[in-house]
Design an enzyme around this catalytic site. Sequence first.
Site, PDB file in Angstrom:
ATOM      1  N   GLY A  44       0.820  -1.220   0.000  1.00 54.94           N
ATOM      2  CA  GLY A  44       0.000   0.000   0.000  1.00 54.94           C
ATOM      3  C   GLY A  44       0.848   1.262   0.000  1.00 54.94           C
ATOM      4  O   GLY A  44       0.543   2.225  -0.681  1.00 54.94           O
ATOM      5  N   LYS A  64      -8.288  11.329   0.337  1.00 59.00           N
ATOM      6  CA  LYS A  64      -9.493  11.398  -0.497  1.00 59.00           C
ATOM      7  C   LYS A  64     -10.732  10.980   0.296  1.00 59.00           C
ATOM      8  O   LYS A  64     -11.835  11.495   0.072  1.00 59.00           O
ATOM      9  CB  LYS A  64      -9.345  10.532  -1.752  1.00 59.00           C
ATOM     10  CG  LYS A  64      -8.872  11.310  -2.953  1.00 59.00           C
ATOM     11  CD  LYS A  64      -7.416  11.657  -2.951  1.00 59.00           C
ATOM     12  CE  LYS A  64      -7.007  13.019  -2.651  1.00 59.00           C
ATOM     13  NZ  LYS A  64      -5.542  13.229  -2.595  1.00 59.00           N
ATOM     14  N   HIS A 118     -25.191  13.212 -23.003  1.00 59.88           N
ATOM     15  CA  HIS A 118     -25.872  14.400 -22.485  1.00 59.88           C
ATOM     16  C   HIS A 118     -26.823  13.994 -21.379  1.00 59.88           C
ATOM     17  O   HIS A 118     -27.500  12.972 -21.517  1.00 59.88           O
ATOM     18  CB  HIS A 118     -26.658  15.089 -23.609  1.00 59.88           C
ATOM     19  CG  HIS A 118     -27.421  16.292 -23.150  1.00 59.88           C
ATOM     20  ND1 HIS A 118     -26.796  17.484 -22.832  1.00 59.88           N
ATOM     21  CD2 HIS A 118     -28.747  16.467 -22.918  1.00 59.88           C
ATOM     22  CE1 HIS A 118     -27.714  18.357 -22.443  1.00 59.88           C
ATOM     23  NE2 HIS A 118     -28.911  17.778 -22.483  1.00 59.88           N
TER      24      HIS A 118
HETATM   25  P1  NAD Z   1       4.056  20.902  -3.661  1.00 61.13           P
HETATM   26  O1  NAD Z   1       5.345  20.924  -4.357  1.00 61.13           O
HETATM   27  O2  NAD Z   1       2.827  20.559  -4.403  1.00 61.13           O
HETATM   28  O3  NAD Z   1       3.795  22.316  -2.959  1.00 61.13           O
HETATM   29  C1  NAD Z   1       4.679  22.869  -2.038  1.00 61.13           C
HETATM   30  C2  NAD Z   1       4.375  24.350  -1.964  1.00 61.13           C
HETATM   31  O4  NAD Z   1       5.101  24.887  -0.877  1.00 61.13           O
HETATM   32  C3  NAD Z   1       4.809  25.098  -3.209  1.00 61.13           C
HETATM   33  O5  NAD Z   1       3.756  25.941  -3.618  1.00 61.13           O
HETATM   34  C4  NAD Z   1       6.023  25.894  -2.733  1.00 61.13           C
HETATM   35  O6  NAD Z   1       6.196  27.105  -3.428  1.00 61.13           O
HETATM   36  C5  NAD Z   1       5.677  26.126  -1.281  1.00 61.13           C
HETATM   37  N1  NAD Z   1       6.802  26.361  -0.384  1.00 61.13           N
HETATM   38  C6  NAD Z   1       8.033  25.796  -0.415  1.00 61.13           C
HETATM   39  N2  NAD Z   1       8.775  26.244   0.611  1.00 61.13           N
HETATM   40  C7  NAD Z   1       7.988  27.105   1.308  1.00 61.13           C
HETATM   41  C8  NAD Z   1       8.185  27.891   2.480  1.00 61.13           C
HETATM   42  N3  NAD Z   1       9.340  27.855   3.158  1.00 61.13           N
HETATM   43  N4  NAD Z   1       7.173  28.676   2.910  1.00 61.13           N
HETATM   44  C9  NAD Z   1       5.981  28.709   2.245  1.00 61.13           C
HETATM   45  N5  NAD Z   1       5.749  27.982   1.129  1.00 61.13           N
HETATM   46  C10 NAD Z   1       6.739  27.176   0.674  1.00 61.13           C
HETATM   47  O7  NAD Z   1       4.285  19.922  -2.416  1.00 61.13           O
HETATM   48  P2  NAD Z   1       3.261  19.280  -1.398  1.00 61.13           P
HETATM   49  O8  NAD Z   1       1.980  20.003  -1.385  1.00 61.13           O
HETATM   50  O9  NAD Z   1       4.037  19.118  -0.137  1.00 61.13           O
HETATM   51  O10 NAD Z   1       3.028  17.874  -2.054  1.00 61.13           O
HETATM   52  C11 NAD Z   1       4.160  17.067  -2.337  1.00 61.13           C
HETATM   53  C12 NAD Z   1       3.956  16.236  -3.542  1.00 61.13           C
HETATM   54  O11 NAD Z   1       3.097  15.160  -3.214  1.00 61.13           O
HETATM   55  C13 NAD Z   1       3.285  16.943  -4.716  1.00 61.13           C
HETATM   56  O12 NAD Z   1       4.180  17.675  -5.499  1.00 61.13           O
HETATM   57  C14 NAD Z   1       2.726  15.783  -5.453  1.00 61.13           C
HETATM   58  O13 NAD Z   1       3.729  15.238  -6.246  1.00 61.13           O
HETATM   59  C15 NAD Z   1       2.360  14.820  -4.349  1.00 61.13           C
HETATM   60  N6  NAD Z   1       0.916  14.902  -4.016  1.00 61.13           N
HETATM   61  C16 NAD Z   1       0.005  14.653  -4.979  1.00 61.13           C
HETATM   62  C17 NAD Z   1      -1.330  14.727  -4.693  1.00 61.13           C
HETATM   63  C18 NAD Z   1      -2.332  14.435  -5.772  1.00 61.13           C
HETATM   64  O14 NAD Z   1      -1.960  13.808  -6.751  1.00 61.13           O
HETATM   65  N7  NAD Z   1      -3.564  14.896  -5.647  1.00 61.13           N
HETATM   66  C19 NAD Z   1      -1.769  15.095  -3.429  1.00 61.13           C
HETATM   67  C20 NAD Z   1      -0.816  15.347  -2.461  1.00 61.13           C
HETATM   68  C21 NAD Z   1       0.530  15.252  -2.770  1.00 61.13           C
END
Ligand code: NAD
Length: 481
Positions: A44, A56, A449
């Site tokens: 998992g 989700k 539709h």
């Molecule tokens: P992310 O890269 O999506 O976003 C991180 C954000 O934090 C960015 O906008 C960045 O600019 C900001 N940031 C970085 N340093 C900062 C700071 N010191 N102060 C304020 N803002 C700062 O990363 P995440 O949200 O941690 O998610 C990690 C990864 O996990 C994602 O990139 C994705 O690959 C994966 N994820 C995917 C899903 C999905 O598919 N729906 C959901 C959750 C996570």
Amino acid sequence: MDEKTTDPAEIVIIGAGPGGYAAAFLAADLGLDVTLIDPNKNPGGVCLYRGCIPSKALLNASRLIREADAAGEMGIAFTKPKIDIHKLRSWKNGVVTKLTDGLGRLGNQRKIDYIRGKAKFKGNHILDVHTVENGTRELSFQHAVIATGSQSAELSGVDHGSPYILDSEAALELEDIPKKLLIVGGGYIGLELGTVYASLGSKITLVEITSGLLPGVDRDLVRVLRKPLDRLFETIALNTSVQDLKILKNGIKATLKGLDAEATQKRFDKVLVAVGRRPDTKDLGLEVAGISVNSKGIIKVDSQCRTTADNIFAIGDVAGEPMLAHKASHQGRVAVEVIAGRKSAFEPIAIPAVVFTDPEIAWAGLTEARAKEMGIEFQTVRFPWAASGRAMTIGRTDGLTKLLLEKQTERVIGVGIVGPHAGEMIAEGVLAIEMAANTTDLKLTVHPHPTLTETVQEAAELFSGTATHYFSPNKAGHRNP
Ligand code: NAD
């Protein structure tokens, strides 16, 4: 699962997330003798235990709260919901257990040798497994696949051991509903978990260091999401960083600093740090196996997911961006096909991405920014959901379907959708891009539709000058409404 003999395993897979278990299941189906190693009770990985699935489940629960509230407009009034956090948590945990137990059964049916433990290479054909039950065990193998995923990035100078400072995994435990929650990072996790906690009653302050939420995503899509987020969250502060997080007796004092503003101090009950993820390669003994990583700790792989050690492959988050479960599964299957002697490579044209906010944002293929960077000449067409009957019936006209089309050929090279169910709808965009469909193909494909999928067809029609539900005075030429 069965006890392992000391014979070399044909294929050892390290990490049983969506990448590792997809690889293991295919390898077994192809007749290989498979060993799958992971510390969790069942396959998992982060996605099922502490990521995609629990988030989700909670997003779905939180959607019900918002929808019940919005039903007032239709003349249906609910009283304010009572949230039993223990029941909600155990329902969410139940979803995870059902799925992970199911994966355990699927592994058993395939006669996969599942070892609960952590692997460390001792060479490129041998590793140690530190098992959960019996200490260390040595294992030799012909091929290995590294699928150890990633972990939350931390903020420097911050005590991440404090119970008031959460990463996404701790936030998904749903220990309580903090009255005031600071979220650091306006990416996938900050926005998704912010949506959950805000709907459950937390007052959210979100700080994002860059000038916009979801950096890298087309701004026209993010704009549609911004309005509901402004209603849901108390504050969204862009161009803002956290200078200090001081742990108090019963919370956190945060010092926040905007670009051209004075630093301000605010008290929060908890802080969620969601500033990205980094590959989990520590303590794997990569050097002794001859496996190279880049400066970010990402394992270098070729188009067949092969590392710098010929018989060892790496897939998913450890092999770099995008760190998405479906990319990991796809790479896992490619690596196994290569190991099984099949002609295979990881070369998708489009990997879809979905942010499960409300509305959802989904995209596939090129974004506008990426197409510009690549010097590709393209045109865009946007179909607003205000012109969709189906959007009207669900009370959600806050959506947009956008196509990016290569100028010369009118081929679909990118699709962006914002709106409820965008994550389900984007699959059509992925197929269109992969099959090199053009606007005529989309136009001539009969869509059911009344559904939101019609917005894809109507976007293509609009590009040609006329769409049934959107009056365009300029019928002769291509338009960008
Ligand atoms: P992310 O890269 O999506 O976003 C991180 C954000 O934090 C960015 O906008 C960045 O600019 C900001 N940031 C970085 N340093 C900062 C700071 N010191 N102060 C304020 N803002 C700062 O990363 P995440 O949200 O941690 O998610 C990690 C990864 O996990 C994602 O990139 C994705 O690959 C994966 N994820 C995917 C899903 C999905 O598919 N729906 C959901 C959750 C996570």
